[in-house]
Scaffold this motif. Sequence first.
Motif, PDB file in Angstrom:
ATOM      1  N   PRO A 406       0.795  -1.231   0.000  1.00  0.00           N
ATOM      2  CA  PRO A 406       0.000   0.000   0.000  1.00  0.00           C
ATOM      3  C   PRO A 406       0.824   1.276   0.000  1.00  0.00           C
ATOM      4  CG  PRO A 406      -0.113  -1.073   2.147  1.00  0.00           C
ATOM      5  CD  PRO A 406       0.585  -2.030   1.229  1.00  0.00           C
ATOM      6  N   ALA A 407       1.997   1.228   0.599  1.00  0.00           N
ATOM      7  CA  ALA A 407       2.806   2.453   0.626  1.00  0.00           C
ATOM      8  C   ALA A 407       3.244   2.823  -0.790  1.00  0.00           C
ATOM      9  CB  ALA A 407       4.009   2.264   1.544  1.00  0.00           C
ATOM     10  N   ALA A 408       3.621   1.794  -1.562  1.00  0.00           N
ATOM     11  CA  ALA A 408       4.030   2.044  -2.947  1.00  0.00           C
ATOM     12  C   ALA A 408       2.832   2.534  -3.760  1.00  0.00           C
ATOM     13  CB  ALA A 408       4.609   0.768  -3.551  1.00  0.00           C
ATOM     14  N   ALA A 409       1.687   1.914  -3.522  1.00  0.00           N
ATOM     15  CA  ALA A 409       0.474   2.332  -4.236  1.00  0.00           C
ATOM     16  C   ALA A 409       0.157   3.787  -3.931  1.00  0.00           C
ATOM     17  CB  ALA A 409      -0.698   1.439  -3.822  1.00  0.00           C
ATOM     18  N   GLN A 410       0.241   4.105  -2.676  1.00  0.00           N
ATOM     19  CA  GLN A 410      -0.107   5.455  -2.270  1.00  0.00           C
ATOM     20  C   GLN A 410       0.885   6.464  -2.828  1.00  0.00           C
ATOM     21  OE1 GLN A 410       1.107   7.835  -0.056  1.00  0.00           O
ATOM     22  NE2 GLN A 410      -0.740   9.098  -0.221  1.00  0.00           N
ATOM     23  N   ARG A 411       2.135   6.054  -2.929  1.00  0.00           N
ATOM     24  CA  ARG A 411       3.153   6.956  -3.495  1.00  0.00           C
ATOM     25  C   ARG A 411       2.797   7.297  -4.948  1.00  0.00           C
ATOM     26  NH1 ARG A 411       8.807   8.016  -2.338  1.00  0.00           N
ATOM     27  NH2 ARG A 411       9.013   6.471  -0.697  1.00  0.00           N
ATOM     28  N   ILE A 412       2.338   6.294  -5.680  1.00  0.00           N
ATOM     29  CA  ILE A 412       1.934   6.544  -7.070  1.00  0.00           C
ATOM     30  C   ILE A 412       0.712   7.452  -7.110  1.00  0.00           C
ATOM     31  CG2 ILE A 412       0.951   5.477  -9.134  1.00  0.00           C
ATOM     32  CD1 ILE A 412       2.731   3.073  -8.679  1.00  0.00           C
ATOM     33  N   GLU A 413      -0.272   7.150  -6.289  1.00  0.00           N
ATOM     34  CA  GLU A 413      -1.500   7.962  -6.300  1.00  0.00           C
ATOM     35  C   GLU A 413      -1.206   9.409  -5.921  1.00  0.00           C
ATOM     36  OE1 GLU A 413      -3.716   5.516  -3.672  1.00  0.00           O
ATOM     37  OE2 GLU A 413      -4.253   4.089  -5.232  1.00  0.00           O
ATOM     38  N   ALA A 414      -0.339   9.579  -4.951  1.00  0.00           N
ATOM     39  CA  ALA A 414       0.021  10.943  -4.549  1.00  0.00           C
ATOM     40  C   ALA A 414       0.739  11.662  -5.685  1.00  0.00           C
ATOM     41  CB  ALA A 414       0.901  10.903  -3.298  1.00  0.00           C
ATOM     42  N   THR A 415       1.520  10.915  -6.447  1.00  0.00           N
ATOM     43  CA  THR A 415       2.235  11.517  -7.579  1.00  0.00           C
ATOM     44  C   THR A 415       1.250  11.972  -8.651  1.00  0.00           C
ATOM     45  OG1 THR A 415       4.186  10.187  -7.140  1.00  0.00           O
ATOM     46  CG2 THR A 415       3.963  11.056  -9.369  1.00  0.00           C
ATOM     47  N   VAL A 416       0.285  11.132  -8.943  1.00  0.00           N
ATOM     48  CA  VAL A 416      -0.744  11.515  -9.924  1.00  0.00           C
ATOM     49  C   VAL A 416      -1.472  12.773  -9.441  1.00  0.00           C
ATOM     50  CG1 VAL A 416      -2.974  10.799 -10.916  1.00  0.00           C
ATOM     51  CG2 VAL A 416      -1.068   9.172 -10.824  1.00  0.00           C
ATOM     52  N   PHE A 417      -1.791  12.760  -8.183  1.00  0.00           N
ATOM     53  CA  PHE A 417      -2.470  13.904  -7.569  1.00  0.00           C
ATOM     54  C   PHE A 417      -1.633  15.178  -7.748  1.00  0.00           C
ATOM     55  CE2 PHE A 417      -4.703  15.994  -4.038  1.00  0.00           C
ATOM     56  CZ  PHE A 417      -5.960  15.423  -4.102  1.00  0.00           C
ATOM     57  N   ASN A 418      -0.344  15.052  -7.474  1.00  0.00           N
ATOM     58  CA  ASN A 418       0.555  16.208  -7.581  1.00  0.00           C
ATOM     59  C   ASN A 418       0.643  16.740  -8.997  1.00  0.00           C
ATOM     60  OD1 ASN A 418       1.232  16.278  -4.933  1.00  0.00           O
ATOM     61  ND2 ASN A 418       3.099  15.061  -5.139  1.00  0.00           N
ATOM     62  N   VAL A 419       0.766  15.812  -9.936  1.00  0.00           N
ATOM     63  CA  VAL A 419       0.917  16.221 -11.338  1.00  0.00           C
ATOM     64  C   VAL A 419      -0.349  16.947 -11.808  1.00  0.00           C
ATOM     65  CG1 VAL A 419       1.033  15.245 -13.666  1.00  0.00           C
ATOM     66  CG2 VAL A 419       2.665  14.503 -11.910  1.00  0.00           C
ATOM     67  N   LEU A 420      -1.488  16.452 -11.367  1.00  0.00           N
ATOM     68  CA  LEU A 420      -2.738  17.149 -11.712  1.00  0.00           C
ATOM     69  C   LEU A 420      -2.807  18.501 -11.021  1.00  0.00           C
ATOM     70  CD1 LEU A 420      -5.249  14.147 -11.544  1.00  0.00           C
ATOM     71  CD2 LEU A 420      -4.420  15.292 -13.608  1.00  0.00           C
ATOM     72  N   ASP A 421      -2.358  18.527  -9.787  1.00  0.00           N
ATOM     73  CA  ASP A 421      -2.319  19.791  -9.042  1.00  0.00           C
ATOM     74  C   ASP A 421      -1.500  20.840  -9.774  1.00  0.00           C
ATOM     75  OD1 ASP A 421      -3.841  19.783  -6.806  1.00  0.00           O
ATOM     76  OD2 ASP A 421      -2.287  19.024  -5.456  1.00  0.00           O
ATOM     77  N   LYS A 422      -0.420  20.376 -10.407  1.00  0.00           N
ATOM     78  CA  LYS A 422       0.452  21.318 -11.120  1.00  0.00           C
ATOM     79  C   LYS A 422      -0.137  21.732 -12.454  1.00  0.00           C
ATOM     80  CE  LYS A 422       4.670  19.952  -8.810  1.00  0.00           C
ATOM     81  NZ  LYS A 422       5.528  18.778  -8.693  1.00  0.00           N
ATOM     82  N   GLY A 423      -1.258  21.148 -12.828  1.00  0.00           N
ATOM     83  CA  GLY A 423      -1.970  21.624 -14.018  1.00  0.00           C
ATOM     84  C   GLY A 423      -1.684  20.865 -15.295  1.00  0.00           C
ATOM     85  N   TYR A 424      -0.983  19.743 -15.220  1.00  0.00           N
ATOM     86  CA  TYR A 424      -0.704  18.989 -16.447  1.00  0.00           C
ATOM     87  C   TYR A 424      -1.904  18.140 -16.823  1.00  0.00           C
ATOM     88  CZ  TYR A 424       4.040  20.520 -15.636  1.00  0.00           C
ATOM     89  OH  TYR A 424       5.142  21.304 -15.430  1.00  0.00           O
ATOM     90  N   ARG A 425      -2.269  18.184 -18.108  1.00  0.00           N
ATOM     91  CA  ARG A 425      -3.455  17.465 -18.570  1.00  0.00           C
ATOM     92  C   ARG A 425      -3.211  16.865 -19.955  1.00  0.00           C
ATOM     93  NH1 ARG A 425      -4.499  19.002 -14.090  1.00  0.00           N
ATOM     94  NH2 ARG A 425      -6.351  20.057 -13.303  1.00  0.00           N
ATOM     95  N   THR A 426      -3.669  15.639 -20.141  1.00  0.00           N
ATOM     96  CA  THR A 426      -3.778  15.118 -21.503  1.00  0.00           C
ATOM     97  C   THR A 426      -5.080  15.670 -22.104  1.00  0.00           C
ATOM     98  OG1 THR A 426      -4.692  13.135 -20.467  1.00  0.00           O
ATOM     99  CG2 THR A 426      -2.412  13.006 -21.294  1.00  0.00           C
ATOM    100  N   GLY A 427      -5.245  15.481 -23.400  1.00  0.00           N
ATOM    101  CA  GLY A 427      -6.360  16.112 -24.112  1.00  0.00           C
ATOM    102  C   GLY A 427      -7.723  15.779 -23.534  1.00  0.00           C
ATOM    103  N   ASP A 428      -7.909  14.561 -23.088  1.00  0.00           N
ATOM    104  CA  ASP A 428      -9.233  14.127 -22.624  1.00  0.00           C
ATOM    105  C   ASP A 428      -9.677  14.820 -21.342  1.00  0.00           C
ATOM    106  OD1 ASP A 428      -7.031  12.625 -21.524  1.00  0.00           O
ATOM    107  OD2 ASP A 428      -8.500  11.339 -20.540  1.00  0.00           O
ATOM    108  N   ILE A 429      -8.720  15.348 -20.570  1.00  0.00           N
ATOM    109  CA  ILE A 429      -9.090  16.024 -19.311  1.00  0.00           C
ATOM    110  C   ILE A 429      -8.668  17.496 -19.327  1.00  0.00           C
ATOM    111  CG2 ILE A 429      -9.196  14.021 -17.783  1.00  0.00           C
ATOM    112  CD1 ILE A 429      -6.277  14.531 -17.028  1.00  0.00           C
ATOM    113  N   MET A 430      -8.362  17.976 -20.521  1.00  0.00           N
ATOM    114  CA  MET A 430      -7.875  19.353 -20.654  1.00  0.00           C
ATOM    115  C   MET A 430      -8.977  20.368 -20.339  1.00  0.00           C
ATOM    116  SD  MET A 430      -5.306  21.169 -21.348  1.00  0.00           S
ATOM    117  CE  MET A 430      -4.975  22.877 -21.769  1.00  0.00           C
ATOM    118  N   SER A 431      -8.591  21.434 -19.666  1.00  0.00           N
ATOM    119  CA  SER A 431      -9.531  22.551 -19.506  1.00  0.00           C
ATOM    120  C   SER A 431      -8.735  23.858 -19.524  1.00  0.00           C
ATOM    121  CB  SER A 431     -10.352  22.402 -18.220  1.00  0.00           C
ATOM    122  OG  SER A 431      -9.520  22.323 -17.109  1.00  0.00           O
TER     123      SER A 431
END
Length: 463
Positions: A406-431
């Motif tokens: 779970p710690a490794a899983a959570q590390r990945i999820e937190a990373t995804v969260f961070n990258v979205l927080d920084k505003g990076y988006r692929t086309g399907d979730i772009m705004s």
Amino acid sequence: MAACAFSCSSAAAVKSAVFVRGTESLSVGGKGGRVSIPSTSLSCSFKALSARQHGHCLEGLVKHTVQGEGSCRRKSMAVVRASASETSEGACARSYKITLLPGDGIGPEIMKVAKEVLKMVGQQEGMELAFEEALVGGAAIDEYGNPLPDSSLALCRNSDAVLLAAIGGYKWDNNTAHLRPERGLLGLRAGLGAFANLRPATVLPQLVDASTLKREVVEGVDIMVVRELTGGIYFGQPKGFGVNEAGERTGFNTMIYSVQEIDRIARVAFEMARKRRGRLCSVDKSNVLETSQLWRERVTEIGKEYPDVELSHMYVDNAAMQLIRAPKQFDTIVTGNIFGDILSDEASMLTGSIGMLPSASVGESGPGLFEPVHGSAPDIAGQDKANPLAQVLSAAMMLRYGLNEPAAAQRIEATVFNVLDKGYRTGDIMSAGKTLVGCAQMGDILLHSLSQSTESHAASLTA
Ligand SMILES: NC(=O)c1ccc[n+]([C@@H]2O[C@H](COP(=O)([O-])OP(=O)(O)OC[C@H]3O[C@@H](n4cnc5c(N)ncnc54)[C@H](O)[C@@H]3O)[C@@H](O)[C@H]2O)c1
Ligand SMILES: CC(C)[C@H](C(=O)O)[C@@H](O)C(=O)O
């Protein structure tokens, strides 16, 4: 292959705040069931679903057997694995064999990203991850004339976990049934006995405006669809083509569920609901279908074992409507194979894009199968437009549910969260106001962010 034992009591054994909130522990297979999904306390259960102390741990999802209290202390977790080897730092490394099935269409593009992320998180968390790749779907048809070659299934069965991208594409759309990529996927699910498909649909705060629905409708949505995966109309016999009395060609399938099939998926769902917000909605079509009448009867019966879970029933047509009208009414949904297929795709649009949704498919024994909810997206394949996040999050589900990391899983999820927080988006979730990136660049950004993550940083996101 890892045969492991573990007993952990760690605050760092992370409860994901993001994707599987509150679903830390889940036992599959009912009374006497053999698969347990790890809890925040990382102790496992077997037989009595409530017996969540240490002792028996699942044989099955990760083919592990508990051997007692760990002797190797890594960070704050006590972990011991039969196959653990000493790393150069003297830490215990846990070894896992992971089969990667990139499949077709965007599959190879998104799998490449997920593999790199796994490699890095493996190093960070002291895991030895051995990857092997196999062909499935259209790629396997092209190479072997078979959408699920025996060698691919055997490799999967001999793994600790299987990570699949997606199969299918225009090229094979007109093939006869046994030469369709989809046949390979169904064979894989059945071959692994992966009857319980967990499809979380969580609206992330960063993506509220990516949904086509109004902010007030989707904000805070957190649904878990528990889809029965190896029965129902997908597998029922008889099926085929025929000719009716008027001489017309017919096509037919059989929707069928046995009591045992319903009971075991119901128990998975009740366990899941119990770990979430304690509400389970069973979706069927019992106003018309006998299969659904049995389904409702059995789910109600199993519900008596879970007095703490509030059970409701809903017809599938109403559920399809309610998911759009007022999705926040749902906590956990349990439903059959075809209804689950449709409703989980529908639920994906609450979250902004199907490109965000991971899934885990688990059974009573054998490795789990982890795959995005979406397909091979042939319309954007090879154009570097795919969103790799559902694949990366499926890898996180694999770590949490398949490998008890779970710690490794959570590390990945937190990373995804961070990258979205920084505003990076692929086309399907772009705004508006966000930074558009392609699949490969999203991978690079994830790796960069992951490389900067620390355990304390990751843990802070779940506090
Ligand atoms: N589990 C699987 O492997 C799986 C699941 C569903 C469909 N399929 C197969 O995939 C093929 C295409 O099916 P479909 O078009 O109905 O569904 P799909 O999920 O592949 O695509 C639907 C739409 O969503 C978009 N999309 C999907 N994933 C995306 C991602 N990661 N990033 C950005 N956009 C994404 C696509 O571009 C497309 O517009 C078919 O052959 C189908 O059988 C496979
Ligand atoms: C590709 C197809 C066989 C599959 C399904 O219907 O289960 C897909 O739609 C999914 O949801 O994974």
